[in-house]
Design a protein around this motif. Sequence first.
Motif, PDB file in Angstrom:
ATOM      1  N   PRO A   1     -13.054   1.165   6.824  1.00 36.80           N
ATOM      2  CA  PRO A   1     -12.283   0.073   7.463  1.00 36.80           C
ATOM      3  C   PRO A   1     -12.148  -1.262   6.956  1.00 36.80           C
ATOM      4  CG  PRO A   1     -14.298   1.477   8.727  1.00 36.80           C
ATOM      5  CD  PRO A   1     -14.377   1.592   7.215  1.00 36.80           C
ATOM      6  N   CYS A   2     -12.904  -1.303   5.931  1.00 39.00           N
ATOM      7  CA  CYS A   2     -12.838  -2.591   4.817  1.00 39.00           C
ATOM      8  C   CYS A   2     -11.502  -2.578   3.948  1.00 39.00           C
ATOM      9  CB  CYS A   2     -14.072  -2.912   4.236  1.00 39.00           C
ATOM     10  SG  CYS A   2     -15.380  -3.468   5.221  1.00 39.00           S
ATOM     11  N   LEU A   3     -10.933  -1.467   3.671  1.00 31.72           N
ATOM     12  CA  LEU A   3      -9.866  -1.068   2.921  1.00 31.72           C
ATOM     13  C   LEU A   3      -8.379  -1.384   3.630  1.00 31.72           C
ATOM     14  CD1 LEU A   3     -10.822   1.580   0.734  1.00 31.72           C
ATOM     15  CD2 LEU A   3     -10.995  -0.562   0.219  1.00 31.72           C
ATOM     16  N   MET A   4      -7.436  -1.946   3.244  1.00 32.25           N
ATOM     17  CA  MET A   4      -6.208  -2.088   3.881  1.00 32.25           C
ATOM     18  C   MET A   4      -5.314  -0.773   3.752  1.00 32.25           C
ATOM     19  SD  MET A   4      -3.050  -4.762   3.510  1.00 32.25           S
ATOM     20  CE  MET A   4      -3.963  -6.035   4.191  1.00 32.25           C
ATOM     21  N   ARG A   5      -5.094   0.058   4.769  1.00 34.35           N
ATOM     22  CA  ARG A   5      -4.334   1.185   4.609  1.00 34.35           C
ATOM     23  C   ARG A   5      -3.239   1.426   5.172  1.00 34.35           C
ATOM     24  NH1 ARG A   5      -8.770   4.933   7.413  1.00 34.35           N
ATOM     25  NH2 ARG A   5      -9.037   3.205   8.575  1.00 34.35           N
ATOM     26  N   PRO A   6      -2.442   2.261   4.842  1.00 37.85           N
ATOM     27  CA  PRO A   6      -1.051   2.408   5.605  1.00 37.85           C
ATOM     28  C   PRO A   6      -1.413   2.913   7.037  1.00 37.85           C
ATOM     29  CG  PRO A   6      -1.022   3.593   3.690  1.00 37.85           C
ATOM     30  CD  PRO A   6      -2.332   3.222   3.689  1.00 37.85           C
ATOM     31  N   ALA A   7      -2.699   3.601   7.492  1.00 33.66           N
ATOM     32  CA  ALA A   7      -2.685   3.867   8.829  1.00 33.66           C
ATOM     33  C   ALA A   7      -2.990   2.478   9.484  1.00 33.66           C
ATOM     34  CB  ALA A   7      -4.082   4.854   8.841  1.00 33.66           C
ATOM     35  N   ASP A   8      -3.379   1.457   8.893  1.00 28.21           N
ATOM     36  CA  ASP A   8      -3.616   0.262   9.550  1.00 28.21           C
ATOM     37  C   ASP A   8      -2.271  -0.521  10.100  1.00 28.21           C
ATOM     38  OD1 ASP A   8      -6.668  -0.145   9.410  1.00 28.21           O
ATOM     39  OD2 ASP A   8      -6.246  -0.515   7.077  1.00 28.21           O
ATOM     40  N   ALA A   9      -1.440  -0.217   9.131  1.00 26.92           N
ATOM     41  CA  ALA A   9       0.233  -0.703   9.560  1.00 26.92           C
ATOM     42  C   ALA A   9       0.541  -0.158  10.782  1.00 26.92           C
ATOM     43  CB  ALA A   9       0.918  -0.423   8.460  1.00 26.92           C
ATOM     44  N   VAL A  10       0.245   1.343  10.883  1.00 23.63           N
ATOM     45  CA  VAL A  10       0.903   2.042  11.889  1.00 23.63           C
ATOM     46  C   VAL A  10       0.195   1.908  13.054  1.00 23.63           C
ATOM     47  CG1 VAL A  10       1.299   4.326  12.553  1.00 23.63           C
ATOM     48  CG2 VAL A  10       1.754   3.789  10.255  1.00 23.63           C
ATOM     49  N   ALA A  11      -1.121   1.612  12.998  1.00 22.48           N
ATOM     50  CA  ALA A  11      -2.086   1.436  14.253  1.00 22.48           C
ATOM     51  C   ALA A  11      -1.933  -0.099  14.983  1.00 22.48           C
ATOM     52  CB  ALA A  11      -3.325   1.462  14.109  1.00 22.48           C
ATOM     53  N   ASP A  12      -1.057  -0.864  14.130  1.00 23.08           N
ATOM     54  CA  ASP A  12      -1.164  -2.292  14.711  1.00 23.08           C
ATOM     55  C   ASP A  12      -0.428  -2.592  15.921  1.00 23.08           C
ATOM     56  OD1 ASP A  12      -1.623  -5.294  13.362  1.00 23.08           O
ATOM     57  OD2 ASP A  12       0.400  -5.145  14.800  1.00 23.08           O
ATOM     58  N   PRO A  13      -1.170  -3.206  16.865  1.00 20.39           N
ATOM     59  CA  PRO A  13      -0.365  -3.338  18.151  1.00 20.39           C
ATOM     60  C   PRO A  13       0.801  -4.109  18.218  1.00 20.39           C
ATOM     61  CG  PRO A  13      -2.358  -4.760  17.966  1.00 20.39           C
ATOM     62  CD  PRO A  13      -2.132  -3.992  16.822  1.00 20.39           C
ATOM     63  N   ASP A  14       1.268  -4.885  17.280  1.00 21.09           N
ATOM     64  CA  ASP A  14       2.430  -5.535  17.252  1.00 21.09           C
ATOM     65  C   ASP A  14       3.645  -4.889  16.402  1.00 21.09           C
ATOM     66  OD1 ASP A  14       1.587  -7.593  19.151  1.00 21.09           O
ATOM     67  OD2 ASP A  14       0.777  -8.825  17.447  1.00 21.09           O
ATOM     68  N   TYR A  15       3.076  -4.261  15.217  1.00 21.56           N
ATOM     69  CA  TYR A  15       3.957  -3.711  14.328  1.00 21.56           C
ATOM     70  C   TYR A  15       4.012  -2.438  14.076  1.00 21.56           C
ATOM     71  CZ  TYR A  15       4.284  -8.762  13.163  1.00 21.56           C
ATOM     72  OH  TYR A  15       4.578 -10.194  13.329  1.00 21.56           O
ATOM     73  N   GLY A  16       2.900  -1.619  14.839  1.00 20.87           N
ATOM     74  CA  GLY A  16       2.656  -0.351  14.504  1.00 20.87           C
ATOM     75  C   GLY A  16       3.878   0.620  14.730  1.00 20.87           C
ATOM     76  N   ALA A  17       4.628   0.460  15.815  1.00 17.58           N
ATOM     77  CA  ALA A  17       5.645   1.294  16.154  1.00 17.58           C
ATOM     78  C   ALA A  17       6.684   1.121  15.041  1.00 17.58           C
ATOM     79  CB  ALA A  17       6.462   1.289  17.461  1.00 17.58           C
ATOM     80  N   ALA A  18       7.192  -0.050  14.678  1.00 14.69           N
ATOM     81  CA  ALA A  18       8.050  -0.208  13.658  1.00 14.69           C
ATOM     82  C   ALA A  18       7.779   0.289  12.367  1.00 14.69           C
ATOM     83  CB  ALA A  18       8.190  -1.879  13.602  1.00 14.69           C
ATOM     84  N   PHE A  19       6.365   0.069  11.769  1.00 22.27           N
ATOM     85  CA  PHE A  19       6.120   0.800  10.401  1.00 22.27           C
ATOM     86  C   PHE A  19       6.054   2.191  10.396  1.00 22.27           C
ATOM     87  CE2 PHE A  19       4.071  -3.483   9.287  1.00 22.27           C
ATOM     88  CZ  PHE A  19       4.721  -3.527   8.211  1.00 22.27           C
ATOM     89  N   ALA A  20       5.725   2.683  11.861  1.00 19.08           N
ATOM     90  CA  ALA A  20       5.765   4.249  11.864  1.00 19.08           C
ATOM     91  C   ALA A  20       6.947   4.753  11.649  1.00 19.08           C
ATOM     92  CB  ALA A  20       5.245   4.589  13.156  1.00 19.08           C
ATOM     93  N   ALA A  21       8.002   4.246  12.177  1.00 16.35           N
ATOM     94  CA  ALA A  21       9.561   4.445  12.119  1.00 16.35           C
ATOM     95  C   ALA A  21      10.004   4.295  10.873  1.00 16.35           C
ATOM     96  CB  ALA A  21      10.365   3.745  13.086  1.00 16.35           C
ATOM     97  N   LEU A  22       9.546   2.975  10.045  1.00 14.85           N
ATOM     98  CA  LEU A  22       9.978   2.784   8.710  1.00 14.85           C
ATOM     99  C   LEU A  22       9.591   3.890   7.783  1.00 14.85           C
ATOM    100  CD1 LEU A  22      11.128   0.866   6.629  1.00 14.85           C
ATOM    101  CD2 LEU A  22       8.829  -0.076   6.484  1.00 14.85           C
ATOM    102  N   ALA A  23       8.072   4.392   8.093  1.00 15.21           N
ATOM    103  CA  ALA A  23       7.382   5.185   7.047  1.00 15.21           C
ATOM    104  C   ALA A  23       8.162   6.532   7.017  1.00 15.21           C
ATOM    105  CB  ALA A  23       6.094   5.335   7.445  1.00 15.21           C
ATOM    106  N   LEU A  24       8.873   6.893   7.923  1.00 17.82           N
ATOM    107  CA  LEU A  24       9.622   8.127   8.123  1.00 17.82           C
ATOM    108  C   LEU A  24      11.091   8.461   7.455  1.00 17.82           C
ATOM    109  CD1 LEU A  24       9.049   9.132  12.056  1.00 17.82           C
ATOM    110  CD2 LEU A  24       7.910  10.017  10.104  1.00 17.82           C
ATOM    111  N   GLN A  25      11.299   7.174   6.955  1.00 14.65           N
ATOM    112  CA  GLN A  25      12.799   7.048   6.222  1.00 14.65           C
ATOM    113  C   GLN A  25      12.550   7.641   4.763  1.00 14.65           C
ATOM    114  OE1 GLN A  25      14.253   3.205   6.456  1.00 14.65           O
ATOM    115  NE2 GLN A  25      13.906   3.225   8.729  1.00 14.65           N
ATOM    116  N   ASP A  26      13.441   8.058   4.110  1.00 13.55           N
ATOM    117  CA  ASP A  26      13.472   8.646   2.976  1.00 13.55           C
ATOM    118  C   ASP A  26      13.387   7.639   1.656  1.00 13.55           C
ATOM    119  OD1 ASP A  26      13.915  11.069   3.709  1.00 13.55           O
ATOM    120  OD2 ASP A  26      16.186  10.982   3.328  1.00 13.55           O
ATOM    121  N   GLY A  27      12.252   7.658   0.916  1.00 10.44           N
ATOM    122  CA  GLY A  27      12.166   6.626  -0.226  1.00 10.44           C
ATOM    123  C   GLY A  27      10.975   5.680   0.187  1.00 10.44           C
ATOM    124  N   VAL A  28      10.537   5.811   1.328  1.00  9.86           N
ATOM    125  CA  VAL A  28       9.588   4.713   1.621  1.00  9.86           C
ATOM    126  C   VAL A  28       8.114   5.470   1.453  1.00  9.86           C
ATOM    127  CG1 VAL A  28       8.401   3.370   3.590  1.00  9.86           C
ATOM    128  CG2 VAL A  28      11.024   3.470   3.446  1.00  9.86           C
TER     129      VAL A  28
END
Length: 225
Positions: A14-41
């Motif tokens: 929990p003390c490490l910043m992980r990609p899962a933290d971006a996806v789980a963020d209440p404000d940005y999670g949905a946007a990061f989840a969609a971005l992570a699915l794109q080619d080359g990301v």
Amino acid sequence: HLHEGETLLSVPLPCLMRPADAVADPDYGAAFAALALQDGVDDSSVLTLFLAVERERGIKSRWAPYINALPAEVLTPLCWSPSELRRLAGTRLEGLAKVQLETWRRQSEVMAPSLLAHLRKQVSSAHYELVEAASISARNAVGRGDVELGGGYCGADGNMGNGIGGSGRAATTDATAAAVPAPGRDQAADAAEALAVAERALTPDRIAWSSRWFSSPEPSIPIPR
């Protein structure tokens, strides 16, 4: 003296910043989840943009103590002039610098705009839901006979009293806005604020700063999934 297999340092996940933290963020999670699915990301790019956003959040970020401990300025090939980059010709660093510059270019010109586009959709969606809620509340208020138009009154049977005029439209609008549930207004405001923060954070220079911590062959910060 350390012995083979002995633990030197242990850092809880929990003390490490992980990609899962971006996806789980209440404000940005949905946007990061969609971005992570794109080619080359990849994970490094997700973390680069996420760190830039968290830095812009300031003290509101749970990562603020860590971010504040990082140098405000970093010297990487991303900050070098063309003449300075030419001095790397023929060295192993020349290839690494080209990779870093290309990654930064894609993060700034492709990934960041894509992330912002997802956030703008969230704002539009939240605004649409707010308008819908206002419309439903207005219809319900009129049906109950709660909305006063100008000097007249709209009863439950739909009959209007006298005094209907321009002031009646204002009275209806005020009653409609007051009738929208607070969670709906909060959601729209939160989405707009999240977009504003991201727009300030995702500039090329700020992405370059953030990219420094994830662009080396062995990232400065572990990236466990």
